[in-house]
Write a protein that holds these residues in place. Structure first.
Motif, PDB file in Angstrom:
ATOM      1  N   GLY A  16       0.807  -1.212   0.000  1.00 55.80           N
ATOM      2  CA  GLY A  16       0.000   0.000   0.000  1.00 55.80           C
ATOM      3  C   GLY A  16       0.835   1.254   0.000  1.00 55.80           C
ATOM      4  O   GLY A  16       2.037   1.204  -0.218  1.00 55.80           O
ATOM      5  N   PRO A  17       0.203   2.402   0.232  1.00 56.19           N
ATOM      6  CA  PRO A  17       0.905   3.690   0.188  1.00 56.19           C
ATOM      7  C   PRO A  17       2.062   3.743   1.177  1.00 56.19           C
ATOM      8  O   PRO A  17       2.018   3.118   2.233  1.00 56.19           O
ATOM      9  CB  PRO A  17      -0.181   4.698   0.586  1.00 56.19           C
ATOM     10  CG  PRO A  17      -1.476   4.013   0.319  1.00 56.19           C
ATOM     11  CD  PRO A  17      -1.221   2.546   0.541  1.00 56.19           C
ATOM     12  N   VAL A  18       3.077   4.507   0.825  1.00 56.33           N
ATOM     13  CA  VAL A  18       4.252   4.615   1.692  1.00 56.33           C
ATOM     14  C   VAL A  18       3.888   5.374   2.968  1.00 56.33           C
ATOM     15  O   VAL A  18       3.348   6.477   2.899  1.00 56.33           O
ATOM     16  CB  VAL A  18       5.391   5.349   0.962  1.00 56.33           C
ATOM     17  CG1 VAL A  18       6.598   5.503   1.880  1.00 56.33           C
ATOM     18  CG2 VAL A  18       5.773   4.618  -0.308  1.00 56.33           C
ATOM     19  N   PRO A  19       4.175   4.808   4.143  1.00 56.33           N
ATOM     20  CA  PRO A  19       3.908   5.517   5.412  1.00 56.33           C
ATOM     21  C   PRO A  19       5.015   6.514   5.707  1.00 56.33           C
ATOM     22  O   PRO A  19       5.844   6.304   6.597  1.00 56.33           O
ATOM     23  CB  PRO A  19       3.883   4.373   6.427  1.00 56.33           C
ATOM     24  CG  PRO A  19       4.836   3.365   5.872  1.00 56.33           C
ATOM     25  CD  PRO A  19       4.733   3.462   4.364  1.00 56.33           C
ATOM     26  N   TRP A  20       5.018   7.620   4.955  1.00 55.31           N
ATOM     27  CA  TRP A  20       6.145   8.562   5.051  1.00 55.31           C
ATOM     28  C   TRP A  20       6.337   9.082   6.471  1.00 55.31           C
ATOM     29  O   TRP A  20       7.476   9.279   6.920  1.00 55.31           O
ATOM     30  CB  TRP A  20       5.931   9.736   4.095  1.00 55.31           C
ATOM     31  CG  TRP A  20       6.094   9.392   2.639  1.00 55.31           C
ATOM     32  CD1 TRP A  20       5.147   9.468   1.658  1.00 55.31           C
ATOM     33  CD2 TRP A  20       7.272   8.910   1.988  1.00 55.31           C
ATOM     34  NE1 TRP A  20       5.670   9.066   0.451  1.00 55.31           N
ATOM     35  CE2 TRP A  20       6.970   8.729   0.621  1.00 55.31           C
ATOM     36  CE3 TRP A  20       8.574   8.618   2.434  1.00 55.31           C
ATOM     37  CZ2 TRP A  20       7.903   8.262  -0.312  1.00 55.31           C
ATOM     38  CZ3 TRP A  20       9.506   8.155   1.511  1.00 55.31           C
ATOM     39  CH2 TRP A  20       9.169   7.986   0.162  1.00 55.31           C
ATOM     40  N   ALA A  21       5.235   9.343   7.184  1.00 58.73           N
ATOM     41  CA  ALA A  21       5.362   9.898   8.540  1.00 58.73           C
ATOM     42  C   ALA A  21       6.129   8.939   9.446  1.00 58.73           C
ATOM     43  O   ALA A  21       6.971   9.358  10.244  1.00 58.73           O
ATOM     44  CB  ALA A  21       3.977  10.197   9.118  1.00 58.73           C
ATOM     45  N   GLU A  22       5.838   7.649   9.293  1.00 57.05           N
ATOM     46  CA  GLU A  22       6.525   6.643  10.116  1.00 57.05           C
ATOM     47  C   GLU A  22       7.992   6.511   9.697  1.00 57.05           C
ATOM     48  O   GLU A  22       8.900   6.492  10.542  1.00 57.05           O
ATOM     49  CB  GLU A  22       5.814   5.291   9.976  1.00 57.05           C
ATOM     50  CG  GLU A  22       6.487   4.181  10.780  1.00 57.05           C
ATOM     51  CD  GLU A  22       5.819   2.828  10.562  1.00 57.05           C
ATOM     52  OE1 GLU A  22       4.640   2.805  10.153  1.00 57.05           O
ATOM     53  OE2 GLU A  22       6.485   1.803  10.806  1.00 57.05           O
ATOM     54  N   LEU A  23       8.216   6.458   8.395  1.00 56.31           N
ATOM     55  CA  LEU A  23       9.581   6.272   7.891  1.00 56.31           C
ATOM     56  C   LEU A  23      10.473   7.467   8.233  1.00 56.31           C
ATOM     57  O   LEU A  23      11.648   7.307   8.560  1.00 56.31           O
ATOM     58  CB  LEU A  23       9.573   6.054   6.379  1.00 56.31           C
ATOM     59  CG  LEU A  23       8.828   4.813   5.877  1.00 56.31           C
ATOM     60  CD1 LEU A  23       8.927   4.720   4.361  1.00 56.31           C
ATOM     61  CD2 LEU A  23       9.339   3.542   6.537  1.00 56.31           C
ATOM     62  N   ALA A  24       9.896   8.675   8.157  1.00 50.83           N
ATOM     63  CA  ALA A  24      10.687   9.893   8.356  1.00 50.83           C
ATOM     64  C   ALA A  24      11.204  10.020   9.779  1.00 50.83           C
ATOM     65  O   ALA A  24      12.149  10.772  10.030  1.00 50.83           O
ATOM     66  CB  ALA A  24       9.855  11.121   7.995  1.00 50.83           C
ATOM     67  N   LYS A  59      17.747   4.696  -4.396  1.00 53.51           N
ATOM     68  CA  LYS A  59      16.722   3.811  -3.825  1.00 53.51           C
ATOM     69  C   LYS A  59      17.275   3.159  -2.570  1.00 53.51           C
ATOM     70  O   LYS A  59      18.481   2.871  -2.485  1.00 53.51           O
ATOM     71  CB  LYS A  59      16.357   2.710  -4.831  1.00 53.51           C
ATOM     72  CG  LYS A  59      15.564   3.204  -6.035  1.00 53.51           C
ATOM     73  CD  LYS A  59      14.111   3.428  -5.649  1.00 53.51           C
ATOM     74  CE  LYS A  59      13.273   3.831  -6.848  1.00 53.51           C
ATOM     75  NZ  LYS A  59      11.868   4.040  -6.480  1.00 53.51           N
ATOM     76  N   LEU A  60      16.419   2.898  -1.604  1.00 51.86           N
ATOM     77  CA  LEU A  60      16.831   2.116  -0.447  1.00 51.86           C
ATOM     78  C   LEU A  60      15.616   1.458   0.187  1.00 51.86           C
ATOM     79  O   LEU A  60      14.476   1.879  -0.025  1.00 51.86           O
ATOM     80  CB  LEU A  60      17.551   2.974   0.595  1.00 51.86           C
ATOM     81  CG  LEU A  60      16.702   3.870   1.513  1.00 51.86           C
ATOM     82  CD1 LEU A  60      17.487   4.193   2.766  1.00 51.86           C
ATOM     83  CD2 LEU A  60      16.292   5.132   0.786  1.00 51.86           C
ATOM     84  N   ARG A  61      15.897   0.419   0.948  1.00 52.48           N
ATOM     85  CA  ARG A  61      14.827  -0.225   1.701  1.00 52.48           C
ATOM     86  C   ARG A  61      14.682   0.507   3.023  1.00 52.48           C
ATOM     87  O   ARG A  61      15.647   0.686   3.759  1.00 52.48           O
ATOM     88  CB  ARG A  61      15.135  -1.707   1.940  1.00 52.48           C
ATOM     89  CG  ARG A  61      14.060  -2.426   2.748  1.00 52.48           C
ATOM     90  CD  ARG A  61      14.142  -3.925   2.608  1.00 52.48           C
ATOM     91  NE  ARG A  61      13.651  -4.379   1.317  1.00 52.48           N
ATOM     92  CZ  ARG A  61      12.357  -4.527   0.996  1.00 52.48           C
ATOM     93  NH1 ARG A  61      11.419  -4.254   1.885  1.00 52.48           N
ATOM     94  NH2 ARG A  61      12.008  -4.935  -0.198  1.00 52.48           N
ATOM     95  N   ALA A  62      13.464   0.948   3.300  1.00 49.59           N
ATOM     96  CA  ALA A  62      13.183   1.705   4.513  1.00 49.59           C
ATOM     97  C   ALA A  62      12.184   0.945   5.361  1.00 49.59           C
ATOM     98  O   ALA A  62      11.538   0.010   4.903  1.00 49.59           O
ATOM     99  CB  ALA A  62      12.620   3.087   4.154  1.00 49.59           C
ATOM    100  N   GLY A  63      12.047   1.378   6.627  1.00 51.03           N
ATOM    101  CA  GLY A  63      11.080   0.756   7.512  1.00 51.03           C
ATOM    102  C   GLY A  63      11.576  -0.558   8.078  1.00 51.03           C
ATOM    103  O   GLY A  63      12.725  -0.939   7.886  1.00 51.03           O
ATOM    104  N   SER A  64      10.706  -1.248   8.762  1.00 50.98           N
ATOM    105  CA  SER A  64      11.083  -2.509   9.378  1.00 50.98           C
ATOM    106  C   SER A  64      10.090  -3.599   9.003  1.00 50.98           C
ATOM    107  O   SER A  64       8.891  -3.352   8.880  1.00 50.98           O
ATOM    108  CB  SER A  64      11.140  -2.363  10.901  1.00 50.98           C
ATOM    109  OG  SER A  64       9.839  -2.138  11.412  1.00 50.98           O
ATOM    110  N   ARG A  65      10.622  -4.773   8.781  1.00 52.26           N
ATOM    111  CA  ARG A  65       9.756  -5.898   8.419  1.00 52.26           C
ATOM    112  C   ARG A  65       8.821  -6.263   9.564  1.00 52.26           C
ATOM    113  O   ARG A  65       7.686  -6.645   9.343  1.00 52.26           O
ATOM    114  CB  ARG A  65      10.608  -7.108   8.026  1.00 52.26           C
ATOM    115  CG  ARG A  65      11.262  -6.948   6.661  1.00 52.26           C
ATOM    116  CD  ARG A  65      11.937  -8.227   6.185  1.00 52.26           C
ATOM    117  NE  ARG A  65      12.300  -8.142   4.780  1.00 52.26           N
ATOM    118  CZ  ARG A  65      13.435  -7.613   4.341  1.00 52.26           C
ATOM    119  NH1 ARG A  65      14.304  -7.133   5.193  1.00 52.26           N
ATOM    120  NH2 ARG A  65      13.694  -7.556   3.053  1.00 52.26           N
ATOM    121  N   SER A  66       9.296  -6.098  10.803  1.00 51.60           N
ATOM    122  CA  SER A  66       8.475  -6.503  11.948  1.00 51.60           C
ATOM    123  C   SER A  66       7.214  -5.649  12.072  1.00 51.60           C
ATOM    124  O   SER A  66       6.154  -6.129  12.481  1.00 51.60           O
ATOM    125  CB  SER A  66       9.292  -6.433  13.245  1.00 51.60           C
ATOM    126  OG  SER A  66       9.780  -5.113  13.435  1.00 51.60           O
TER     127      SER A  66
END
Ligand SMILES: [Zn+2]
Length: 182
Positions: A16-24, A59-66
């Motif tokens: 789904g959409p990128v959770p920019w607020a969480e990633l930032a 490009k990079l992988r952001a966020g966490s899989r968990s």
């Protein structure tokens, strides 16, 4: 500006959409982002040394899989929301490069705008001799060449700035000088 694709707005990726607020605001994501930057001073282009997309963007992988937020994002868009907050990224807007270097991560070189602005800039600038948009390798070839030059120079202790200059000049066989944009 080189952002001719729709990848920024359509970064739906895996979940789904990128959770920019969480990633930032995710410390691990910010650390991964910063680890791939090559800073050269407060005004100079800061080149991306990680993965480069077909449009020349970092490009990079952001966020966490968990937490389920893990996804591949465009580096300068992530950098923009880290610098300005996710609220600064309006819907339908893209993050443009005033320097026209698609892999650049220098916050001073970013401006939020609309796609039509990118297209107008492209046609206004692409014909300029020695300009980034006129690079014979295309934005991806240029960004990869600059990245590889930085990494090779760092690995061997060579002059990184000289290596960047050689990498940039190689995309301009006519030998014309790069225009000053600012
Ligand atoms: Zn730049």
């Amino acid at each position: 500006m080189t952002d001719q694709t729709t990848e920024q707005e359509t970064e739906m990726s895996e979940h789904g959409p990128v959770p920019w607020a969480e990633l930032a605001t995710d410390p691990a994501t910010i650390e991964r982002y910063q680890a791939k930057l090559h800073h050269r001073g407060p005004d100079a282009c800061a080149y991306w040394t990680g993965a480069i997309s077909s449009s020349g963007h970092g490009k990079l992988r952001a966020g966490s899989r968990s937490s389920g937020s893990s996804r591949v994002v465009t580096a300068h868009v992530l950098g923009y929301v880290i610098a300005h907050g996710s609220a600064a990224l309006s819907e339908g807007h893209v993050v443009r490069h005033v320097c026209d270097e698609s892999s650049c991560q220098q916050p001073a070189h970013w401006i939020a705008g609309e796609r039509v602005d990118n297209i107008r800039d492209y046609y206004a600038r692409a014909h300029r001799a020695g300009h980034a948009l006129g690079d014979v390798r295309g934005p991806d070839g240029r960004a990869v060449a600059i990245r590889d030059a930085i990494l090779a120079a760092q690995a061997t202790g060579a002059d990184v700035e000289a290596a960047i200059a050689v990498a940039i000049a190689a995309g301009n066989p006519s030998g014309s000088v790069q225009d000053t944009l600012f």
